[in-house]
Every structure is written in structure tokens, then in C-alpha cells.
Design a protein around this motif. Structure first.
Motif, mmCIF file in Angstrom:
data_model
loop_
_atom_site.group_PDB
_atom_site.id
_atom_site.type_symbol
_atom_site.label_atom_id
_atom_site.label_comp_id
_atom_site.label_asym_id
_atom_site.label_seq_id
_atom_site.Cartn_x
_atom_site.Cartn_y
_atom_site.Cartn_z
ATOM 1 N N VAL A 1 32.386 41.132 42.402
ATOM 2 C CA VAL A 1 33.478 40.164 42.632
ATOM 3 C C VAL A 1 34.710 40.513 41.790
ATOM 4 C CG1 VAL A 1 34.172 37.761 42.373
ATOM 5 C CG2 VAL A 1 31.925 38.329 43.326
ATOM 6 N N ILE A 2 34.487 40.842 40.507
ATOM 7 C CA ILE A 2 35.609 41.196 39.626
ATOM 8 C C ILE A 2 36.301 42.458 40.113
ATOM 9 C CG2 ILE A 2 36.239 41.922 37.295
ATOM 10 C CD1 ILE A 2 34.002 40.121 36.253
ATOM 11 N N THR A 3 35.496 43.435 40.546
ATOM 12 C CA THR A 3 36.079 44.688 41.037
ATOM 13 C C THR A 3 36.956 44.445 42.254
ATOM 14 O OG1 THR A 3 34.155 45.913 40.215
ATOM 15 C CG2 THR A 3 35.547 46.996 41.857
ATOM 16 N N VAL A 4 36.491 43.619 43.156
ATOM 17 C CA VAL A 4 37.278 43.311 44.354
ATOM 18 C C VAL A 4 38.580 42.595 43.977
ATOM 19 C CG1 VAL A 4 37.319 41.968 46.477
ATOM 20 C CG2 VAL A 4 35.285 43.282 45.872
ATOM 21 N N ALA A 5 38.490 41.640 43.018
ATOM 22 C CA ALA A 5 39.685 40.899 42.610
ATOM 23 C C ALA A 5 40.726 41.816 41.968
ATOM 24 C CB ALA A 5 39.306 39.779 41.642
ATOM 25 N N LEU A 6 40.257 42.671 41.064
ATOM 26 C CA LEU A 6 41.194 43.603 40.428
ATOM 27 C C LEU A 6 41.795 44.570 41.438
ATOM 28 C CD1 LEU A 6 39.350 44.464 37.081
ATOM 29 C CD2 LEU A 6 41.344 42.985 37.419
ATOM 30 N N SER A 7 41.013 44.984 42.387
ATOM 31 C CA SER A 7 41.535 45.880 43.417
ATOM 32 C C SER A 7 42.648 45.215 44.205
ATOM 33 C CB SER A 7 40.393 46.319 44.352
ATOM 34 O OG SER A 7 39.392 47.024 43.643
ATOM 35 N N SER B 1 46.518 46.386 44.181
ATOM 36 C CA SER B 1 47.106 46.682 45.487
ATOM 37 C C SER B 1 48.459 45.996 45.643
ATOM 38 C CB SER B 1 46.142 46.246 46.603
ATOM 39 O OG SER B 1 44.928 46.961 46.537
ATOM 40 N N VAL B 2 48.551 44.743 45.143
ATOM 41 C CA VAL B 2 49.835 44.029 45.189
ATOM 42 C C VAL B 2 50.874 44.743 44.332
ATOM 43 C CG1 VAL B 2 51.010 41.887 44.590
ATOM 44 C CG2 VAL B 2 48.777 41.817 45.702
ATOM 45 N N PHE B 3 50.465 45.164 43.117
ATOM 46 C CA PHE B 3 51.401 45.890 42.248
ATOM 47 C C PHE B 3 51.869 47.188 42.898
ATOM 48 C CE2 PHE B 3 49.568 43.921 38.114
ATOM 49 C CZ PHE B 3 50.258 42.750 38.409
ATOM 50 N N ALA B 4 50.936 47.902 43.485
ATOM 51 C CA ALA B 4 51.296 49.168 44.121
ATOM 52 C C ALA B 4 52.248 48.946 45.284
ATOM 53 C CB ALA B 4 50.030 49.892 44.584
#
Length: 755
Positions: A140-146, A150-153
Motif C-alpha cells: 500500500v505504501i509503495t503504491v501511494a508513494l508511486s 508520478s504527480v511530481f514527475a
């Protein structure tokens, strides 16, 4: 075949048929639930009441019992639900509801019949707390950070690629501004340190034209609106202001220089008021719609009430030049132009020292406001030096008042007075009339803004006879009592010469020639220098004149100063060979040069180069005095002493021409001058130049005063017009400087001899 009626309170009320069951129906209590076919306690039966009597339930026994209508049993379990009674098929007795059997065991008939109803349900053990699975949480944490990255990129791609041009254009309005810092201009003071020219705080009104575009302001005519608001405050034409603001590629424009603090505050208050109005919610909503499509309610401009046309107007602290004494010594001190730079007089001459060195500052601004955290740089300005003059304010005032009054009384075109210390060469006063007020140049004429005492070159006339007789005496060709016969007229080089008044033969001493200011007597005395060779005589005279400072720079280096004119002896033609002896023709001087000649005699024959600046105080506060003026021996001390006595005869003798210059208690030595004035076009003569130059006390000279009037119409003799001016100024100077009166009488040299 007739279908039997269903008992009331059963689910058959809905019309469903139940399959027929065999055997007697025995009610069995199960786990605190009511028997089937009976509603729970306190609950009404559904459907219509049955016509047949219900079977009364009995406790389970070993033998079968008759079916009885079920009665409501107390509910022991809160989770139990009321179950409707089942009816048997047509022609059969309804079967009692069976008791629930334990899981995993098949029911037996005997158990169903004889098992007692439990009194209560056994308590359940609490279940153990189960922790979340670590692997699931990590996923869950990995998906959230991704998602976040993605928004920053995506935003980075937008900034660097998609919106790069638009953002660069916006950043152009948030760039660093380089603003010059004007150095504080040094002051000019009198000899006692009182300011004649000083600097006070002022403000330059500036603008950033890039902030007046339609894109920046939201209105198409921001420059015109700003010009209409600023023009009455800063006194600059609207068209000029608007033209300066219509240059968006220029990030800095100065709209007006050296405005008062009151004008600056008025603009700041107006700007703040407009900014507050433009910052309202309604106006902000309009600005957000700028540039959007029409179908989204977009706008091409905001209302005038929501625009701030002064957002790009700023002020820069600077200085303004003022002259506390108004027109006192204005012709000498000079003035500055609209840029604050010296444009005349000492202001121009010492521009570099007075101006100092400008600095500059760099700062980031956004929307016309300083960004404190964006950094910047500053190169501080170096203030200018202070110039201390040799001018005495009181003597300057007296000289200026005296010459101004006499110019008005005589109807002269202009006049000037110079006061010099004979020992040091320092100029104590240099006054001109008409003058001007440098605080308001709009009222001054161009011809009034110079310093005629140094700029005008004129034929001195009889005051130049002092140099001629000094050459004769110092060369040993004559003495003060040398007898000279002066005819009424004298012809030389085909030209007839005469004196200012008609006369027969005069029998004069050399002192008398000077006292009566005889042109003919002076020509005869100078001829003795060459022993009959006029060229030789003129060469000797030329040498003395140049040592006196004629046709030489005074050393003041004043802007526009004239060195005068003196033709070489070899270039003199016809009458020029003779009229040069009495100060006409090929000889021209300025008032400072003429004054210096008499100071040289007063100083025992030693010329001291004149000076106006006493010293300079640099930006570091260190004071540097001006070196003493260069000294040059012109004539012997004895010659100077003799000439002083001869000059006293001009003032004291009844036949002298300078009686109006006499000062009670002081011995005065001086000479009058009346010369034909050269025409403005350089052809011939037009009017007169009247003058008087002298020094006092004659027995211990301290100061020399010269008076010159150009083009007087109410009289033209120097003794009559300038003699009184000399007296007024010299008397004031002697008293101001606390010079004691003379301690001995004048020598009264004889001026005539009897044949």
C-alpha cells in the motif's frame, strides 16, 4: 379433493403450500427460540386467525403426543427469530417443529423427542487481535508513494516542457533590477564654513515600462492613465510621460528628477489607494478571467476601477541642490542642471570632486515589490568633496549690493567688483550685476548666468597706465619727479592723440601724469624706454605687462575665463604702437587680471597668483588646504613703493581724478579708468568702460578693490562712477577685517612744476 385450510400465523399466509409430513407433530424447543408456527413473545401473528384450534405444545416425552397448538414461549436469545408454524398437507396432522441438531451428528428420533431445552447459552471466549500483514502494508505504501512521485514527475514535465515559454515570460516581470545610487554632492561654503551651495534629500520618480503593457495591467491604456495622474504632481507633460512608458523593452525610465518629499508622498499615497481598490475580491475575480476563452467567461480587460496604472511607478532617493543664500555669489558659485551636474561656475569647474562616485544596487522585484529573500547586491556610492572658498560672506554681500545699486543708477549694462588679499592673493569677494538666483533658473537670462569678472575681456583704459609707468620707473628711465611737458595734442603714426579734457600745455611731474591721467604724458614716458626706438620700447613694455599677468591665465581655471589679449610688439601697427601705453587698442584684460596688477604693487612688487578655493574636505573627512599662490617678482620693492605714493596723489591731490575714493582715516592708493568700449561686433567702439582700482591702507596695504562698469549712460568717467563704489566696498572690508587706520599722513607728491 378438498385442500385443508392453513393454520393462522403460518408463512402459508402468502399462498405457499407446504409438503405433507408424516407422524405426529411435536413441538421442540431449540436454543431459546419459539416453536415454529408461533410468533415471538410480544409479536403479533401475521395473516388471519385460523378457524381450527391450535395444537398445544407439550414437552418432549418417550411416546408421541397428540398435536397441540403451539403457544408462545419466552425468548431467551436476543438473536432468535420468530418462525411461522408449518402446516401439514391436506388430510394430515401438522408436525411439530424439530429441534436443531448439533453439527456433525445425524439426528435420532429419540434425541429429537427427549432432549431438554438448555437453560442458557454458554459464554463465548473473546477472539484474539489479529495484526495487519506487513507485506500488504508495504504494498500500500509503495503504491501511494508511486502516485505522489508520478504527480511530481508530471508537474516537472509541465514546467520544463509544456509551459516553459509561458513561465519564462512571467519570470521576465520578476527579474533583478539594477538601480543607480547617486552619490551625495559635496557642498560649497564660504571662508567661515557657511554653505553657499548644499544638497538636500529629494526623489527621482522612476518607472518600469514593462509593467504598463496590457498583459501586465489588464487595460490597454495604462501609460495614458498613469500620465494623467502623474503630470500635475511632477510637472511633466502628459505626452512625454506616456511616451516614456510606451517602451516595454526598457526596464528603467526616469520620469522626473529631484522631486520634493511632498510630491513623492503624494504619489505613494495615490498608488496605495489604487492598489487597495484593485485588490478587492471582485477585481481579483476579474483578473482570474483574463486570457480565458469566452465560453468560460473570459475577459480581455478589467474595469478601470480594478486597474492600478501606477503599479510600475517607483521613487529613488536622490539629492537636490539648493543655494541657501539665493543669489549671493551666484555668478561665482554657479549652478547645476536638471541632472544635478555642474553647469556653470565653480559647480562646473569642480564637478568631479563635488559629484563623488555613484554606486548601484541590484534587487529582485515581483509585481513592483521588493523580494527580500531573493538576495541582491550593492556597490555603495562615494560622497563628493566639500569645497571651502576664500569668499567672505559679509564682504561679498557688501560688494554685491554696491555694484548692483551703481549699475541701476548709471544705467550700465553690467558691472563687477573684485576684492583681493594683497598678501595671499585670495579673492575675498567677486560680485557681478545683474545676477541671478540659482534656486530658480527659469527667471534668469542666459547673459546673466556667467561670471563677467572673469569671462569679459575689455580694454582697461587708464588703469593700465600703472603698468606703463612701472616699466619706466623700474627700468630707471625716469623717477616720480621727472618733468614732463604735456601738449594739448600729440601726433604719432598719423594719429592725433589727446587727453580726456582739452587743455594747453601742462607741466607735470611723472606723478602728475598719473594723477591727472594724461594719455599724452604716458606716451611720452613710454617712448623713453626705447631711446627713440618705438619697437624696443614696446618690447620692454610687453615684457612687464606679461609679468603682471596680462594675456596669461590667472590660475583660477574658471570655466569660460578669458586670458585677455596682448598683441606682440612686432604685430603692432600704426596707432597701436602708442595707444597700448594707456590701455587701449591691442590690450584686453579681465577684471581679475586688472585687480592683480594693483595687488602686485601693493605687495611690494611681487605678484601672487590669485586663488578662490581655500581648501577641500574629502570623503574621508580629511581637509587639504590649497597651496599658496605662485609668487613672481615683477618690479623692485622701491619701484612698488614709489608707485604707491604716486597712486595716493590720484586720490588725495586736488588735481587727481580719484577724489571720490578717499576714505577718512585710511590712506588710499588707486587709479581711475575711462576707456572706449569695443563694439559687440568687434568693429570700432560703442560706449565706455568706467573703472577704479585701488588698495588700502596705502602705508600697509591689505586689500585691493576694483570696480568696473560696462556701458554706463548716466556719466562715463571712472572716478565719478566707480570711485564711490570703491569707497563703499573698501571701507566695509577694512572694518569687517578689523584693519587699523593709517598711522601716518600721505606723502602728497607734487604733480606739477613751473617752467
Amino acid at each position: 379433493m378438498t385442500t385443508p385450510r392453513q393454520p393462522s400465523g403460518s408463512d402459508s399466509g402468502s399462498g405457499r403450500r407446504q409438503p405433507p409430513r408424516t407422524g405426529a407433530a411435536r413441538p421442540v424447543a431449540g436454543r431459546g427460540q419459539p416453536a415454529k408456527g408461533q410468533p415471538a413473545k410480544g409479536q403479533a401473528a401475521k395473516g388471519q386467525a385460523p378457524k381450527s384450534q391450535p395444537v398445544k405444545p407439550q414437552p418432549a416425552k418417550s411416546q408421541p403426543a397428540k398435536p397441540q397448538p403451539a403457544k408462545a414461549q419466552p425468548v431467551r436469545s436476543q438473536s432468535a427469530k420468530a418462525q411461522p408454524a408449518k402446516t401439514a398437507a391436506a388430510g394430515r396432522t401438522p408436525r411439530a417443529p424439530q429441534q436443531r441438531r448439533p453439527e456433525g451428528r445425524p439426528p435420532t428420533r429419540s434425541q429429537a423427542a427427549v432432549r431438554p431445552r438448555p437453560k442458557s447459552r454458554p459464554p463465548q471466549r473473546p477472539s484474539a487481535l489479529k495484526l495487519a500483514e506487513p507485506k500488504r502494508r508495504l504494498r500500500v505504501i509503495t503504491v501511494a508513494l508511486s502516485l505522489v512521485f508520478s504527480v511530481f514527475a508530471g508537474r516537472l514535465v509541465q514546467l520544463q516542457l509544456v509551459d516553459a515559454d509561458a513561465l519564462a515570460a512571467d519570470a521576465n516581470t520578476n527579474r533583478y533590477q539594477n538601480i543607480p545610487i547617486t552619490a551625495e554632492r559635496g557642498s560649497i561654503t564660504s571662508s567661515d564654513g557657511v554653505a553657499l551651495a548644499a544638497t538636500v534629500d529629494a526623489y527621482d520618480i522612476t518607472a518600469d515600462p514593462a509593467m504598463f503593457t496590457p498583459e501586465a495591467t489588464g487595460i490597454p491604456d495604462a501609460p495614458e492613465q498613469a500620465a494623467a495622474l502623474l503630470s500635475p504632481i511632477i510637472g511633466v507633460a502628459k505626452d512625454r510621460i506616456a511616451a516614456d512608458l510606451h517602451t516595454p523593452k526598457t526596464r528603467y525610465k526616469r520620469l522626473a528628477a529631484q522631486q520634493t518629499p511632498a510630491a513623492k508622498n503624494q504619489i505613494s499615497d495615490l498608488k496605495s489607494s489604487l492598489e487597495k481598490q484593485a485588490g478587492s475580491r471582485a477585481c481579483q475575480a476579474q483578473k482570474k478571467l483574463l486570457g480565458k476563452p469566452a465560453d468560460q467567461g473570459g475577459r480581455t480587460r478589467v474595469d478601470n476601477e480594478c486597474a492600478n496604472p501606477l503599479a510600475g511607478v517607483f521613487n529613488r532617493e536622490t539629492q537636490k541642490r539648493i543655494y541657501p543664500a539665493d543669489g549671493l555669489a551666484a555668478n561665482l558659485v554657479g549652478f547645476v542642471n536638471g541632472e544635478g551636474e555642474g553647469a556653470g561656475g565653480l559647480e562646473l569647474q569642480y564637478q568631479k570632486q563635488l559629484a563623488g562616485k555613484d554606486g548601484h544596487s541590484s534587487y529582485a522585484q515581483a509585481g513592483g515589490r521588493l523580494v527580500p529573500t531573493a538576495g541582491g547586491s550593492m556597490d555603495p556610492a562615494v560622497p563628493g568633496s566639500d569645497i571651502k572658498l576664500t569668499i567672505n560672506r559679509d564682504v561679498q554681500w557688501a560688494a554685491q549690493r554696491a555694484i548692483t545699486d551703481q549699475v541701476a543708477n548709471s544705467g550700465a549694462e553690467k558691472g563687477y567688483v573684485v576684492v583681493q588679499d594683497v598678501k595671499t592673493g585670495q579673492v575675498i569677494a567677486m560680485a557681478s550685476s545683474p545676477g541671478f538666483n540659482p534656486n530658480d533658473l527659469s527667471l534668469a537670462k542666459q547673459s546673466q548666468m556667467g561670471n563677467p569678472a572673469l569671462v569679459d575681456a575689455y580694454e582697461p583704459g587708464s588703469t593700465a597706465k600703472l603698468m606703463s609707468l612701472a616699466a619706466v620707473l623700474d627700468s630707471g628711465k625716469a623717477n616720480w619727479d621727472t618733468r614732463v611737458t604735456v601738449p594739448g595734442t600729440l601726433v604719432r603714426a598719423g594719429q592725433q592723440f589727446k587727453d580726456d579734457v582739452p587743455h594747453g600745455d601742462w607741466y607735470l611731474t611723472l606723478a602728475g601724469v598719473l594723477a591727472k591721467s594724461s594719455n599724452i604724458g604716458t606716451i611720452e614716458a613710454v617712448e623713453a624706454l626705447g631711446d627713440g626706438d618705438q619697437l624696443k620700447a614696446n618690447q620692454i613694455l610687453d615684457g612687464y605687462m606679461r609679468k603682471f599677468g596680462v594675456a596669461q591665465p590667472t590660475g583660477l581655471n574658471f570655466p569660460g575665463e578669458t586670458p585677455g589679449k596682448l598683441k606682440k610688439p612686432e604685430d603692432l601697427v600704426a596707432s597701436e604702437k602708442y595707444n597700448i601705453a594707456f590701455g587701449q587698442g591691442p590690450l584686453q584684460v579681465n577684471a581679475m587680471q586688472a585687480t592683480s596688477v594693483y595687488s602686485t604693487i601693493a605687495n611690494g612688487g611681487v605678484r601672487v597668483a590669485p586663488s578662490i578655493v581655500q581648501g577641500v574636505t574629502g570623503p574621508d573627512g580629511k581637509y587639504t588646504a590649497t597651496p599658496p599662490g605662485e609668487q613672481t617678482r615683477v618690479v623692485s620693492e622701491q619701484t612698488a613703493k614709489t608707485l604707491t605714493s604716486m597712486l595716493e596723489s590720484v586720490v588725495d591731490d586736488e588735481q587727481g581724478t580719484g577724489g571720490k575714493a578717499a576714505i577718512p582715516g585710511y590712506r588710499v592708493a588707486g587709479k581711475t579708468g575711462t576707456a572706449n568700449r569695443g563694439a559687440a561686433d568687434g568693429k570700432g567702439y560703442d560706449g565706455y568702460t568706467a573703472s577704479f582700482i585701488g588698495f588700502a591702507p596705502a602705508d600697509a596695504p591689505r586689500y585691493t578693490v576694483s570696480c568696473t562698469l560696462q556701458g554706463p549712460v548716466n556719466g562715463h568717467f571712472g572716478g565719478q562712477l566707480c570711485g564711490p563704489v570703491f569707497k563703499q566696498v573698501m571701507e566695509f572690508t577694512l572694518k569687517t577685517m578689523q584693519v587699523p587706520p593709517s598711522g601716518s599722513p600721505a606723502p602728497n607728491l607734487p604733480v606739477e612744476w613751473k617752467p
